[in-house]
Design a protein around this motif. Structure first.
Motif, short mmCIF file in Angstrom:
data_model
loop_
_atom_site.label_atom_id
_atom_site.label_comp_id
_atom_site.label_asym_id
_atom_site.label_seq_id
_atom_site.Cartn_x
_atom_site.Cartn_y
_atom_site.Cartn_z
N GLU A 263 0.85 -1.20 0.00
CA GLU A 263 0.00 0.00 0.00
C GLU A 263 0.87 1.24 0.00
O GLU A 263 2.01 1.19 0.46
CB GLU A 263 -0.85 0.04 1.28
N PHE A 264 0.30 2.33 -0.52
CA PHE A 264 1.03 3.60 -0.41
C PHE A 264 0.24 4.54 0.49
O PHE A 264 -0.88 4.93 0.17
CB PHE A 264 1.25 4.25 -1.78
N HIS A 265 0.84 4.89 1.61
CA HIS A 265 0.21 5.83 2.55
C HIS A 265 0.68 7.24 2.22
O HIS A 265 1.88 7.50 2.21
CB HIS A 265 0.61 5.48 3.99
N PHE A 266 -0.27 8.09 1.91
CA PHE A 266 0.09 9.47 1.61
C PHE A 266 0.28 10.26 2.91
O PHE A 266 -0.59 10.26 3.78
CB PHE A 266 -1.00 10.15 0.78
N TYR A 267 1.42 10.91 2.99
CA TYR A 267 1.69 11.82 4.10
C TYR A 267 1.65 13.25 3.54
O TYR A 267 1.71 13.47 2.34
CB TYR A 267 3.08 11.55 4.70
N THR A 268 1.57 14.20 4.43
CA THR A 268 1.73 15.59 4.01
C THR A 268 2.70 16.25 4.97
O THR A 268 3.04 15.69 6.02
CB THR A 268 0.39 16.33 3.97
N LYS A 269 3.19 17.41 4.59
CA LYS A 269 4.12 18.10 5.48
C LYS A 269 3.82 19.59 5.48
O LYS A 269 3.32 20.15 4.50
CB LYS A 269 5.56 17.84 5.04
N LEU A 270 4.11 20.21 6.62
CA LEU A 270 3.93 21.66 6.74
C LEU A 270 5.20 22.22 7.37
O LEU A 270 5.74 21.62 8.30
CB LEU A 270 2.70 21.97 7.59
N ASP A 271 5.66 23.33 6.84
CA ASP A 271 6.93 23.89 7.29
C ASP A 271 6.75 25.11 8.17
O ASP A 271 5.90 25.95 7.92
CB ASP A 271 7.79 24.30 6.09
N GLN A 272 7.62 25.17 9.19
CA GLN A 272 7.72 26.37 10.01
C GLN A 272 9.05 27.03 9.65
O GLN A 272 10.05 26.33 9.49
CB GLN A 272 7.75 25.93 11.48
N THR A 273 9.05 28.35 9.51
CA THR A 273 10.29 29.03 9.14
C THR A 273 10.95 29.63 10.37
O THR A 273 10.33 30.41 11.10
CB THR A 273 10.00 30.15 8.11
N LEU A 274 12.19 29.23 10.61
CA LEU A 274 12.94 29.74 11.75
C LEU A 274 13.91 30.82 11.28
O LEU A 274 14.51 30.71 10.20
CB LEU A 274 13.74 28.62 12.42
N LEU A 275 14.06 31.86 12.09
CA LEU A 275 15.02 32.92 11.80
C LEU A 275 16.28 32.62 12.59
O LEU A 275 16.21 32.37 13.80
CB LEU A 275 14.45 34.28 12.23
N LEU A 276 17.44 32.63 11.92
CA LEU A 276 18.66 32.20 12.59
C LEU A 276 19.47 33.37 13.16
O LEU A 276 20.43 33.16 13.88
CB LEU A 276 19.52 31.39 11.62
N GLY A 277 19.08 34.60 12.80
CA GLY A 277 19.84 35.76 13.31
C GLY A 277 21.22 35.87 12.67
O GLY A 277 22.09 36.57 13.18
N ALA B 115 30.46 32.53 4.37
CA ALA B 115 30.63 32.23 5.80
C ALA B 115 29.34 31.68 6.40
O ALA B 115 29.36 30.72 7.18
CB ALA B 115 31.07 33.49 6.55
N GLY B 116 28.22 32.27 6.00
CA GLY B 116 26.93 31.80 6.52
C GLY B 116 26.61 30.39 6.04
O GLY B 116 26.20 29.53 6.84
N ILE B 117 26.82 30.15 4.76
CA ILE B 117 26.51 28.82 4.20
C ILE B 117 27.34 27.74 4.91
O ILE B 117 26.89 26.61 5.10
CB ILE B 117 26.76 28.81 2.66
N GLN B 118 28.55 28.12 5.35
CA GLN B 118 29.41 27.13 6.00
C GLN B 118 28.94 26.77 7.42
O GLN B 118 29.24 25.69 7.90
CB GLN B 118 30.86 27.64 6.05
N ILE B 119 28.22 27.69 8.07
CA ILE B 119 27.90 27.42 9.49
C ILE B 119 26.44 27.10 9.77
O ILE B 119 26.12 26.54 10.81
CB ILE B 119 28.31 28.61 10.40
N VAL B 120 25.54 27.43 8.86
CA VAL B 120 24.12 27.22 9.19
C VAL B 120 23.76 25.73 9.15
O VAL B 120 24.47 24.94 8.51
CB VAL B 120 23.18 28.01 8.23
N PRO B 121 22.70 25.33 9.83
CA PRO B 121 22.33 23.91 9.81
C PRO B 121 21.82 23.45 8.43
O PRO B 121 21.47 24.29 7.59
CB PRO B 121 21.20 23.82 10.85
#
Lengths: 213, 405
Positions: free
Chosen positions: A3-17, A28-34
């Motif tokens: 069977e294929f179970h359909f999931y859905t997803k919803l995103d929360q946007t975090l501000l990293l400062g 520099a930012g691209i190297q350190i952000v998650p």
């Protein structure tokens, strides 16, 4: 995996400062952000502008071209073929390589105007099961036609790159049903060059064509 | 009152279904919103629409207001200006009075499981969190990009005790010890300002103001203050009009407490008196239908702000599928991707050039407008706002980048 179970997803946007005012600070930012930030900035544009074709470039490319005005670097960042990556780590390294190469090749430094800095953000994703379950390809096509684009997005984009499942969930399920050709075709699709509704239609058309194989 | 199901015609039933799926995860949890005023202002407006919709989704949501006296609100007005970057002087007695009012309110309040505090006025309710317990969220609705350091240091001692802080635009993010969440404001497609209008209703508004709809109309809806740059709009119009026939509509409320407001308004009036094609409309507060009609009947919409909080008038214009030219400030770049869903400009000359381009290229202008409407449909309607609030509440009980509910 019948069977294929359909999931859905919803995103929360975090501000990293964390912010950047030029290409060096962007690097520099691209190297350190998650990882969730690299994912956010390479996919947000597609999710938010999913009705557009061609879609706007990823956030790094858009900011570099439209805010810094460096169209050469912007084009290099835009042309990263995201569909070819299996992990966020590889994708991050590619952006790092492009920016390092660019900075080594020129002494020209452009600072953005005040107030137009690049602000690093990240996506926190919440995955929910939907009530929709497909037991065969006909049911699959019927359900895919009515689920939200968030569901399509989760099974195609998040599954492959963020959850590192190797390929999208649909192709994996087709393969488990012995529909190898359908699995191969749907796996080869470049979802980044479609609108999400266009992608939905294309997958449904493929399923309908191969359903009776 | 709007029903949550009424929004399915705008965003699709699947989106409404997802809101119900999310809301289930808040069963048994009460959500208490706290702000400082029940009427007037953007926070009260959004809460008055949001709370009934959250309840329809099954969330036990409520809304309380703190009580304060004149001195308290004079102090919080200073906070507000200081957070906007205006130099203000807040005395020790004012800080102390602010705390007293918050303590008194906290003592009288029955707290929900989740306490959702809006703006600086009630921020210190959390002072005795150790005794009160609960989960706490702080939502800052105002422009926070250059806060006065002394005021921010005072407020930060409370913000740091919350579980998360919420801002409206990326530029407002601070170096904080607590997670920061981006939640943009939204518009309601069923409100008077945004609902569909008949052609007759639109025509009657233009007729009432004497504006000729057979000629191009460029419109900016905003307060008459310096930061909205009405004089820059007039200059851009004049430059563009050297090549193309058009009319300009500047419509909005009077100046606020901006000290330069009256002077700006005088200059706007003076400029308008010399050109019969400039219409300056001072609209009273209850003019939502007029604003809606003016936006719908215009050829091009401008929002040439020099500084902006979020700039929701842009989302309002885009929702009406209007080609929109706006300053690339505050939250406006979130709403417009340049040359995809509208035009971002940085100067009077650039604005004039794009006015000409959009009037002369109606097919391109129309495509921008259509894209703008889709962008708002997906990102700036109240249903997205509800989704963000539900996720925010749910996030208090989960950890990790990917959460399986």
């Amino acid at each position: 995996m019948g069977e294929f179970h359909f999931y859905t997803k919803l995103d929360q946007t975090l501000l990293l400062g964390v912010k950047a005012g030029n290409a060096e600070e962007l690097l520099a930012g691209i190297q350190i952000v998650p990882d969730s930030s690299i994912y956010h900035h390479t996919h947000r544009y597609l999710h938010q502008h999913h009705y557009l074709s061609p879609e706007p470039p990823n956030d790094f490319a858009y900011w570099t071209a439209h805010v810094l005005g460096d169209v050469v670097l912007g084009e290099r960042l835009w042309s990263v073929d995201i569909v070819g990556f299996q992990s966020i780590a590889e994708l991050r390294q590619t952006f790092v390589n492009i920016l390092e190469g660019h900075l080594a090749s020129t002494r020209r430094r452009i600072d953005c105007a005040g107030g137009q800095e690049f602000h690093f953000m990240a996506s926190r994703t919440y995955v929910l099961p939907t009530p929709h379950v497909a037991h065969n390809l006909a049911e699959f096509a019927h359900i895919l036609n009515k689920v939200s684009i968030n569901s399509l997005y989760f099974h195609v984009f998040d599954a492959k790159l963020r959850l590192e499942r190797g390929e999208n969930d649909f192709s994996r399920w087709f393969r488990s049903l012995g529909k190898t050709e359908l699995a191969e075709k749907s796996s080869r699709l470049d979802p980044y060059s479609h609108t999400l509704d266009g992608l939905r239609r294309e997958i449904i058309a493929m399923v309908e064509k191969h359903g009776s194989d | 009152m709007a029903r949550i199901e009424d929004y399915a015609s705008f965003v699709g039933q699947a989106t409404i279904d997802e809101l119900f799926l999310l809301a289930r995860h808040l069963e048994g949890k009460s959500v208490q919103n706290v702000n400082s005023t029940a009427v007037g202002g953007g926070v009260a407006e959004i809460l008055s629409r949001m709370i009934p919709l959250l309840k329809q989704l099954g969330v036990e949501a409520r809304w309380d207001c703190i009580k304060g006296d004149e001195k308290f609100f004079a102090t919080t007005k200073k906070f507000h200006n200081g957070l906007h970057g205006v130099a203000v002087d807040v005395g020790d007695d004012e800080y102390e009075h602010f705390l007293e009012v918050n303590r008194r309110n906290a003592g009288e309040m029955t707290f929900g499981d989740i306490v959702f505090v809006h703006d600086p006025q009630p921020v210190a309710l959390i002072e005795n969190r150790a005794e009160i317990g609960r989960r706490w969220l702080w939502r800052c609705h105002i422009d926070f990009s250059r806060p006065d350091p002394k005021i921010w240091k005072f407020l930060d001692q409370f913000v740091a005790r919350y579980d998360a802080a919420v801002f409206s635009a990326p530029a407002f993010a601070q170096k904080l010890s607590v997670p920061q969440v981006l939640i943009a404001p939204s518009i309601d497609p069923l409100s008077d300002k945004n609902k569909e209008l008949s052609e007759e209703a639109i025509a009657s508004v233009f007729e009432r103001f004497g504006i000729d709809r057979s000629r191009p109309i460029v419109t900016q809806i905003s307060r008459f203050d310096y930061l909205k740059d009405p004089l820059g709009v007039i200059q851009a119009y004049k430059l563009a009009k050297q090549r193309l026939d058009m009319q300009l509509v500047l419509a909005g409320g009077g100046a606020t407490d901006d000290p330069e407001g009256p002077a700006i308004m005088e200059q706007v009036k003076e400029q308008a008196s010399k050109d019969a094609d400039i219409f300056v409309l001072f609209l009273p507060p209850a003019s939502d239908i007029e604003i809606n009609a003016l936006q719908r009947g215009s050829t091009v919409i401008l929002q040439k702000s020099l500084k902006e909080g979020f700039g929701l008038t842009v989302a309002e214009a885009l929702w009406k599928a209007k080609p929109t030219i706006a300053g690339a400030v505050g939250g406006i770049p979130l709403q417009i991707a340049h040359k995809y869903s509208g035009i971002l400009t940085h100067s009077i000359e650039g604005t004039a050039q794009w006015i000409k381009q959009l009037i002369s290229s109606p097919a391109y202008a129309s495509k921008l407008g259509e894209n703008g409407r889709e962008h708002v449909r997906n990102n700036f309607l109240i249903t997205r706002h509800i989704k963000d609030y539900l996720l925010l509440f749910i996030s208090l009980f989960h950890e990790g980048d990917i959460v399986y509910l």
